[in-house]
Structure formats: structure tokens, C-alpha cells
Scaffold this active site. Sequence first.
Site, PDB file in Angstrom:
ATOM      1  N   GLY A 144       6.376  -7.862   1.817  1.00  0.00           N
ATOM      2  CA  GLY A 144       6.995  -9.024   2.434  1.00  0.00           C
ATOM      3  C   GLY A 144       6.046 -10.106   2.893  1.00  0.00           C
ATOM      4  O   GLY A 144       6.347 -11.293   2.772  1.00  0.00           O
ATOM      5  N   CYS A 160      -8.413  -6.717   1.766  1.00  0.00           N
ATOM      6  CA  CYS A 160      -8.686  -5.308   2.067  1.00  0.00           C
ATOM      7  C   CYS A 160     -10.164  -4.964   1.899  1.00  0.00           C
ATOM      8  O   CYS A 160     -10.615  -3.943   2.395  1.00  0.00           O
ATOM      9  CB  CYS A 160      -7.848  -4.409   1.158  1.00  0.00           C
ATOM     10  SG  CYS A 160      -6.080  -4.622   1.370  1.00  0.00           S
ATOM     11  N   THR A 172       0.820  -1.211   0.000  1.00  0.00           N
ATOM     12  CA  THR A 172       0.000   0.000   0.000  1.00  0.00           C
ATOM     13  C   THR A 172       0.853   1.259   0.000  1.00  0.00           C
ATOM     14  O   THR A 172       0.613   2.193  -0.767  1.00  0.00           O
ATOM     15  CB  THR A 172      -0.950   0.008   1.217  1.00  0.00           C
ATOM     16  OG1 THR A 172      -1.918  -1.045   1.053  1.00  0.00           O
ATOM     17  CG2 THR A 172      -1.682   1.338   1.346  1.00  0.00           C
TER      18      THR A 172
END
Length: 380
Positions: A199, A323, A70
Site C-alpha cells: 500500500g 531496504c 515483504t
Amino acid sequence: MIYLDNSATTKPFKEVLDSFVTVSSEYYGNPSSLHNMGAQAEKLLSQAREQVSKLLKVKPSEIYFTSGGTEGNNLAIKGTALLHKNKGRHLITSSVEHPSVRSAMEQLEQEGFEITYLPVDRYGRISVADLESAIRKDTILISIMHVNNEVGTVQPIEEIGDLLKKYPTILFHVDAVQSIGKIPLLLKEGRVDFCSISGHKFHGLKGTGALYIREGTRLAPLFSGGNQERKLRSGTENVAGAVAMAKALRMTLTKAETGLVRMKKIQSMLRNGLTEIEDVQIHTPHEHAAPHIINFSLKGIKSEVFIHSLEQKGIYVSTTSACSSKKKSPSKTLLVMGVPETLAESAIRISLSFENSIEEAITALEGFKESADQLRKVMK
């Protein structure tokens, strides 16, 4: 437990957690400090940067550590817009981007920028011809995701890169959060200017990520402060997180050669098994699709109901992107692909990692069929 929600997040490798704990407990100095503890932390940060750059086949100076996808997406998009607003105020993206891209574009629209949202075909793929038709004299940035996080469609990134060789002033951002370790992406050869990775999508830790910025390309910083990350991303660096992410990326790419073969076999097995369940419609295309995602609908059964039924059997899947999953609204991606709203409301996403096994796939398919049969009986 059978975990099939790896596009939302992956389980960190034990070695990744161990490296994070070691760095956090033994090398906790601030890398900006002048004393030896600071120097040790700075050295570890530099080593992590070198490792990530080597794995991505770019220069260490082109890697900037972030908190994840993001932030990387927002920095690339808004940073470009802020720096180049006097050159042009037109940006191009697709109609199926991740919310972190879509919302960034919508925010820029409120600031007077113009955004072109490219349509997709029934497989969720944009047309390079449509993209070229949308280019204007004032276009400053094109942002297209590599792999769609909901249906797994692979966008024509290489073809876009070839096209943009004719438009050297237009910058190109790629959201590669879902593709790292699964679909190759050559940043230099692909004419990519910015590339975001996260990650926790490849067995690293949440809150870690990186943004590739091609040498010679500039962005306006979004954070003001101590000028860390070569003045582009202020804030004390997450040294332990960067080290852990570098290890996760190395381990993921090492596992990819054999892991992808098994993953593709599992995906094929799941896909074939799903077609044998009554009233299942698969939305993930056969071609131009990533090997780890299958999106399907079970006609007449709400996705939330099906997910909770599977959870009782120890099987974990998801609806749309993590999300957006709690909004309880149909997937915008599926709707623009032409999927009817009733089917979009029943969409389920399976997402694999290299850690999933064929045995898990067999058990999951049995669970899918049992839950579907049980729910249909209740609904009659």
C-alpha cells in the site's frame, strides 16, 4: 521540498488518511467478534477486499490482506516451498530481486532447497530462454519481480506466463510492488499464481498490502494463530489499513490515465537534463523501463555525499532500494548488470509519483547541476 524518493515510499493521500482515521475511531471492533461492532468491521473488510479484487480484475476470494510486500513475498515463496517440498525442492528467481525475495530464497537454501539465480543483461533484464533452460523436473516455483525497484527495468512477465503454460505444475510468483498503477499486469491472462503489492508504494499506508493467490492454488501458512484470512494469515486484521489501501489503489488507478502522461514527460525531461551534466551515466534502460524510475551515477562523487548536498537544497532522492540504502555497499543489481564498482558506488535513484510536477523537475535538474559543480570544486 521536492520529494523524488517515491519508490521507497509515497506520501499518503489525504482521503486515505481520513478513511483510516474514520474506520479506526468509529468502526474499531474486531472483525472476528460476534457482536454488531465486529460485524460492522467485518463488512468493511469484505468491502475493501471486493474493491481491491475489482481493481485487479480478480475474485474477492483471491485477495489476502498482508502487512506489505515483504510479507507477501515471503508467504508466496516459503508457503510454496513448505507445501510442495515433497514434489520438488528447486526454485528459480533472478539475480536482481528485492531483498525480501533474495533473503527468502537464501533461507530456503539453508533448508536444503536449490535455487537458480538467473543472470541479467546490461539492462537488468532476464532472458526467457535462460529461464526455460533452468527449469527442471523438480522445479516448483518461479519468482520474478515485475519492475526492478532500483533501475526500473520491466521484466518479461507476459512472456514468462506464456512459457509456463507448457509447465502447469510450476507455480509463478510476481512481485508487483513497484509496478502497480504504472505498468499494467493482467494476472489471469498472464498465468500468474501469486502477486504481491504494498500500500505505501501507491499513496496508502505503511504496514498494508495484499497477496493475490489464484483460485485453486494453495500455500502453507507462515503464521499460526486465529486462522484469519481464511486460515492463511493469522492475526487480527488491520481493517482500517485495508480500507485505506483499497481507497489508495482506486485513487491511484483513477489518476493513472492522465498521471502517466505527465510522469513520462517528466522522466524524459529529467533524463535529457542529466545527460547534459558532466560525467553522468544513466543505468535505467530506454526500452522495457517503468516511467517513474531513473538510476544514474555521477562519476567520482559518492552517492551519500551527493544525496546530502541535494537535501540541503530541499531535494530528496535515494541511493539503492530503501531496504539496502544504509548498508553503504555498491548496488548488487548494478554490479550484476556489469556496472563497474566505482560507478555503482555513485548510484542515485530518482523515483516519481503522479504528484510530481514539471516545475519540480526543472528545479531538481538545476539542483543536480549545482551540487555536482560544488562537489567537484571541493574535491579538486
